[in-house]
Write a protein that holds these residues in place. Structure first.
Motif, PDB file in Angstrom:
ATOM      1  N   GLU A 139     -35.152 -59.093  92.242  1.00  0.00           N
ATOM      2  CA  GLU A 139     -36.742 -58.758  93.525  1.00  0.00           C
ATOM      3  C   GLU A 139     -37.754 -59.571  92.750  1.00  0.00           C
ATOM      4  OE1 GLU A 139     -36.210 -55.528  95.930  1.00  0.00           O
ATOM      5  OE2 GLU A 139     -34.018 -55.414  95.801  1.00  0.00           O
ATOM      6  N   ILE A 140     -38.903 -59.128  93.461  1.00  0.00           N
ATOM      7  CA  ILE A 140     -40.186 -60.215  92.578  1.00  0.00           C
ATOM      8  C   ILE A 140     -41.509 -59.423  93.406  1.00  0.00           C
ATOM      9  CG2 ILE A 140     -41.932 -61.923  91.768  1.00  0.00           C
ATOM     10  CD1 ILE A 140     -39.010 -63.315  91.805  1.00  0.00           C
ATOM     11  N   ARG A 141     -41.913 -58.686  92.875  1.00  0.00           N
ATOM     12  CA  ARG A 141     -43.281 -57.960  94.248  1.00  0.00           C
ATOM     13  C   ARG A 141     -44.760 -59.142  93.304  1.00  0.00           C
ATOM     14  NH1 ARG A 141     -45.037 -52.278  94.222  1.00  0.00           N
ATOM     15  NH2 ARG A 141     -43.132 -52.288  95.882  1.00  0.00           N
ATOM     16  N   GLY A 142     -45.481 -60.071  94.155  1.00  0.00           N
ATOM     17  CA  GLY A 142     -46.606 -60.355  94.438  1.00  0.00           C
ATOM     18  C   GLY A 142     -46.168 -61.875  93.618  1.00  0.00           C
ATOM     19  N   THR A 143     -46.957 -63.552  93.507  1.00  0.00           N
ATOM     20  CA  THR A 143     -46.553 -64.966  93.455  1.00  0.00           C
ATOM     21  C   THR A 143     -47.629 -65.452  92.682  1.00  0.00           C
ATOM     22  OG1 THR A 143     -47.571 -64.917  96.051  1.00  0.00           O
ATOM     23  CG2 THR A 143     -45.512 -64.606  95.695  1.00  0.00           C
ATOM     24  N   ARG A 144     -49.008 -64.408  91.587  1.00  0.00           N
ATOM     25  CA  ARG A 144     -49.780 -65.268  91.619  1.00  0.00           C
ATOM     26  C   ARG A 144     -48.826 -65.745  90.189  1.00  0.00           C
ATOM     27  NH1 ARG A 144     -55.396 -64.514  91.064  1.00  0.00           N
ATOM     28  NH2 ARG A 144     -56.203 -64.728  88.871  1.00  0.00           N
ATOM     29  N   GLY A 145     -49.444 -66.690  89.930  1.00  0.00           N
ATOM     30  CA  GLY A 145     -48.643 -68.050  88.852  1.00  0.00           C
ATOM     31  C   GLY A 145     -46.802 -67.517  88.737  1.00  0.00           C
ATOM     32  N   LEU A 146     -46.630 -67.444  89.837  1.00  0.00           N
ATOM     33  CA  LEU A 146     -45.002 -66.823  90.096  1.00  0.00           C
ATOM     34  C   LEU A 146     -44.440 -68.477  89.882  1.00  0.00           C
ATOM     35  CD1 LEU A 146     -41.781 -65.560  90.127  1.00  0.00           C
ATOM     36  CD2 LEU A 146     -41.997 -65.234  92.419  1.00  0.00           C
TER      37      LEU A 146
ATOM     38  N   GLY B  37     -42.287 -52.506  85.556  1.00  0.00           N
ATOM     39  CA  GLY B  37     -43.768 -51.933  85.911  1.00  0.00           C
ATOM     40  C   GLY B  37     -44.970 -52.929  85.299  1.00  0.00           C
ATOM     41  N   TYR B  38     -46.410 -52.022  85.501  1.00  0.00           N
ATOM     42  CA  TYR B  38     -47.236 -52.126  85.365  1.00  0.00           C
ATOM     43  C   TYR B  38     -47.375 -52.794  83.839  1.00  0.00           C
ATOM     44  CZ  TYR B  38     -52.248 -51.913  84.300  1.00  0.00           C
ATOM     45  OH  TYR B  38     -53.835 -52.076  85.128  1.00  0.00           O
ATOM     46  N   TRP B  39     -48.719 -53.619  83.340  1.00  0.00           N
ATOM     47  CA  TRP B  39     -47.961 -54.227  82.453  1.00  0.00           C
ATOM     48  C   TRP B  39     -49.669 -54.674  81.669  1.00  0.00           C
ATOM     49  CZ3 TRP B  39     -44.473 -57.167  85.614  1.00  0.00           C
ATOM     50  CH2 TRP B  39     -45.009 -58.102  86.569  1.00  0.00           C
ATOM     51  N   ALA B  40     -50.653 -54.484  82.862  1.00  0.00           N
ATOM     52  CA  ALA B  40     -52.217 -54.443  82.447  1.00  0.00           C
ATOM     53  C   ALA B  40     -51.926 -55.958  82.381  1.00  0.00           C
ATOM     54  CB  ALA B  40     -52.071 -53.822  82.088  1.00  0.00           C
ATOM     55  N   CYS B  41     -52.890 -55.938  81.287  1.00  0.00           N
ATOM     56  CA  CYS B  41     -52.806 -56.984  80.534  1.00  0.00           C
ATOM     57  C   CYS B  41     -52.800 -57.567  78.541  1.00  0.00           C
ATOM     58  CB  CYS B  41     -54.774 -57.980  80.917  1.00  0.00           C
ATOM     59  SG  CYS B  41     -55.213 -57.990  82.281  1.00  0.00           S
ATOM     60  N   PRO B  42     -51.716 -58.327  78.829  1.00  0.00           N
ATOM     61  CA  PRO B  42     -50.927 -58.086  77.719  1.00  0.00           C
ATOM     62  C   PRO B  42     -52.412 -59.146  76.837  1.00  0.00           C
ATOM     63  CG  PRO B  42     -49.381 -58.733  79.406  1.00  0.00           C
ATOM     64  CD  PRO B  42     -50.712 -59.138  79.745  1.00  0.00           C
ATOM     65  N   ILE B  43     -52.569 -57.990  75.485  1.00  0.00           N
ATOM     66  CA  ILE B  43     -53.555 -58.266  74.321  1.00  0.00           C
ATOM     67  C   ILE B  43     -52.655 -59.691  73.900  1.00  0.00           C
ATOM     68  CG2 ILE B  43     -54.838 -58.087  72.448  1.00  0.00           C
ATOM     69  CD1 ILE B  43     -54.358 -54.704  73.430  1.00  0.00           C
TER      70      ILE B  43
ATOM     71  N   GLU C  72     -50.186 -60.743  87.910  1.00  0.00           N
ATOM     72  CA  GLU C  72     -50.018 -61.610  86.991  1.00  0.00           C
ATOM     73  C   GLU C  72     -48.625 -62.040  86.573  1.00  0.00           C
ATOM     74  OE1 GLU C  72     -52.150 -64.727  86.327  1.00  0.00           O
ATOM     75  OE2 GLU C  72     -53.781 -63.948  86.476  1.00  0.00           O
ATOM     76  N   HIS C  73     -47.917 -63.355  86.509  1.00  0.00           N
ATOM     77  CA  HIS C  73     -46.269 -63.805  86.665  1.00  0.00           C
ATOM     78  C   HIS C  73     -46.547 -64.952  85.978  1.00  0.00           C
ATOM     79  CE1 HIS C  73     -44.380 -60.948  89.067  1.00  0.00           C
ATOM     80  NE2 HIS C  73     -45.080 -61.194  90.067  1.00  0.00           N
ATOM     81  N   THR C  74     -45.561 -65.322  86.313  1.00  0.00           N
ATOM     82  CA  THR C  74     -45.139 -67.067  84.657  1.00  0.00           C
ATOM     83  C   THR C  74     -44.080 -67.342  85.033  1.00  0.00           C
ATOM     84  OG1 THR C  74     -44.918 -67.328  82.630  1.00  0.00           O
ATOM     85  CG2 THR C  74     -43.992 -65.134  83.125  1.00  0.00           C
ATOM     86  N   ASP C  75     -43.788 -68.510  85.164  1.00  0.00           N
ATOM     87  CA  ASP C  75     -42.284 -69.127  85.025  1.00  0.00           C
ATOM     88  C   ASP C  75     -40.818 -68.197  84.286  1.00  0.00           C
ATOM     89  OD1 ASP C  75     -40.549 -70.770  84.977  1.00  0.00           O
ATOM     90  OD2 ASP C  75     -41.840 -72.556  84.851  1.00  0.00           O
ATOM     91  N   LEU C  76     -40.669 -68.147  85.699  1.00  0.00           N
ATOM     92  CA  LEU C  76     -38.950 -66.907  85.131  1.00  0.00           C
ATOM     93  C   LEU C  76     -37.560 -68.269  84.963  1.00  0.00           C
ATOM     94  CD1 LEU C  76     -39.292 -64.757  88.221  1.00  0.00           C
ATOM     95  CD2 LEU C  76     -40.521 -64.225  85.639  1.00  0.00           C
ATOM     96  N   THR C  77     -37.996 -69.399  85.288  1.00  0.00           N
ATOM     97  CA  THR C  77     -36.878 -70.351  85.296  1.00  0.00           C
ATOM     98  C   THR C  77     -35.925 -70.155  84.351  1.00  0.00           C
ATOM     99  OG1 THR C  77     -38.068 -71.779  86.114  1.00  0.00           O
ATOM    100  CG2 THR C  77     -36.011 -72.597  84.965  1.00  0.00           C
TER     101      THR C  77
END
Length: 315
Positions: free
Chosen positions: A130-137, A68-74, A112-117
């Motif tokens: 299942e994935i919601r959003g594609t920014r940076g995915l 779920g929601y992870w905001a901006c990881p410090i 904000e996503h990242t490389d899931l490989t």
């Protein structure tokens, strides 16, 4: 399910929330729920909540996990990276949802996503992704004999990600949903990108196909109308997009979709006459033509020609 809502059920399990205020003495059985791990704006970081989850829940029995929601990881750690580090703690994990973020928490285009490989290679036992959003995915083409359900929700799905899905080796994939989205949100996929999927050669076990939330829904409908994959489908969704009478006419003029159990066209721009034609032509098909968005602009029953037409989840 839209991007404005949190999951209440995932992988046929009720979703249990594990957030900053979750108490250790009030937890359900680890195997009987899908666990949503989340933080909140101004609260502890996602990494801290995740660490508490690892301490308090028997993760060896967790079969479904929702990030779920992870905001901006410090500290710069993305939830995907943290799950990758703890992957050996989840031997029973079969279903993963990444990005259960509501509209109130963040718009779908800003998740904000990242490389899931690497994560997907390590979690090779997944049956549902299942994935919601594609920014940076990003992820490399998948190769799995176990994955049965793949869903990507997006306000703008890049063509390169459609190509990745189409190049994946998923012989037992039964359910595929792709939200294609709007061009101004990065949705630059084309009908030609969908060709390997529509040919029926890539996913021989496919029984449900959703090509949704698209600005070029009419073009998709025309391509689907004579696509070999449709003959084996039990359900088809062309919902949430800019589907007009032109696209519906193509569907009715192509191979008859009368064998389907369900046809989902909700959030459409069809005239009342076309809605009635669809219902008459497909009497044995559960056809969802709710939420018509077309607006009458004159007393002579003249209808706007896509003026102001929009996808259901544009940003």
């Amino acid at each position: 399910m839209t991007d404005g809502e949190h999951l209440t059920v995932f992988a046929d399990l009720p979703v249990a929330d594990f957030g900053p205020g979750t108490l250790a003495d009030d937890l359900p059985d680890a195997a009987e729920v899908a666990w949503r791990i989340r933080t909140e704006l101004g609260g502890p970081g996602w990494a801290e909540v995740f660490e508490r989850f690892l301490e308090r829940v028997d993760t060896a029995r967790v079969s479904a996990l929702v990030l779920g929601y992870w905001a901006c990881p410090i500290d710069g750690s993305h939830p995907v990276d943290l799950l990758l580090q703890a992957r050996e703690r989840f031997p029973s994990l079969r279903a993963l949802f990444i990005g259960d973020v509501s509209y109130e928490e963040d718009t779908i285009s800003w998740i904000e996503h990242t490389d899931l490989t690497l994560l997907l290679q390590e979690l090779s036992q997944l049956e549902t992704l299942e994935i919601r959003g594609t920014r940076g995915l990003w992820f490399e083409p998948l190769a799995s004999g176990l994955l049965r359900r793949l869903r990507i929700e997006s306000s703008g799905l890049p063509g390169e990600l459609v190509d990745v899905v189409a190049a994946s080796d998923l012989p037992n994939l039964e359910h595929l949903d792709l939200w294609l989205g709007a061009a101004f949100s990065g949705g630059d996929a084309t009908v030609s990108d969908l060709a390997p999927i529509l040919s029926g050669e890539r996913f021989p076990a496919l029984r449900h196909l959703g090509l949704e939330n698209s600005e070029f829904q009419d073009e998709i409908a025309a391509a689907v109308a004579n696509a070999p994959v449709v003959a084996r489908l039990e359900s088809l969704s062309l919902a949430m997009g800019v589907l007009t009478d032109t696209g519906a006419e193509a569907l009715l003029s192509g191979q008859p979709p009368a064998h389907l159990r369900r046809l989902d066209l909700h959030h459409h721009f069809l005239t009342d006459a076309m809605v009635e034609r669809l219902r008459t032509a497909l009497p044995g098909v559960e056809t969802d033509v709710d939420d018509g968005r077309l607006v009458m602009v004159s007393p002579a029953d003249e209808w706007q020609d896509n003026l102001g037409a929009y996808v259901m989840v544009p940003e």
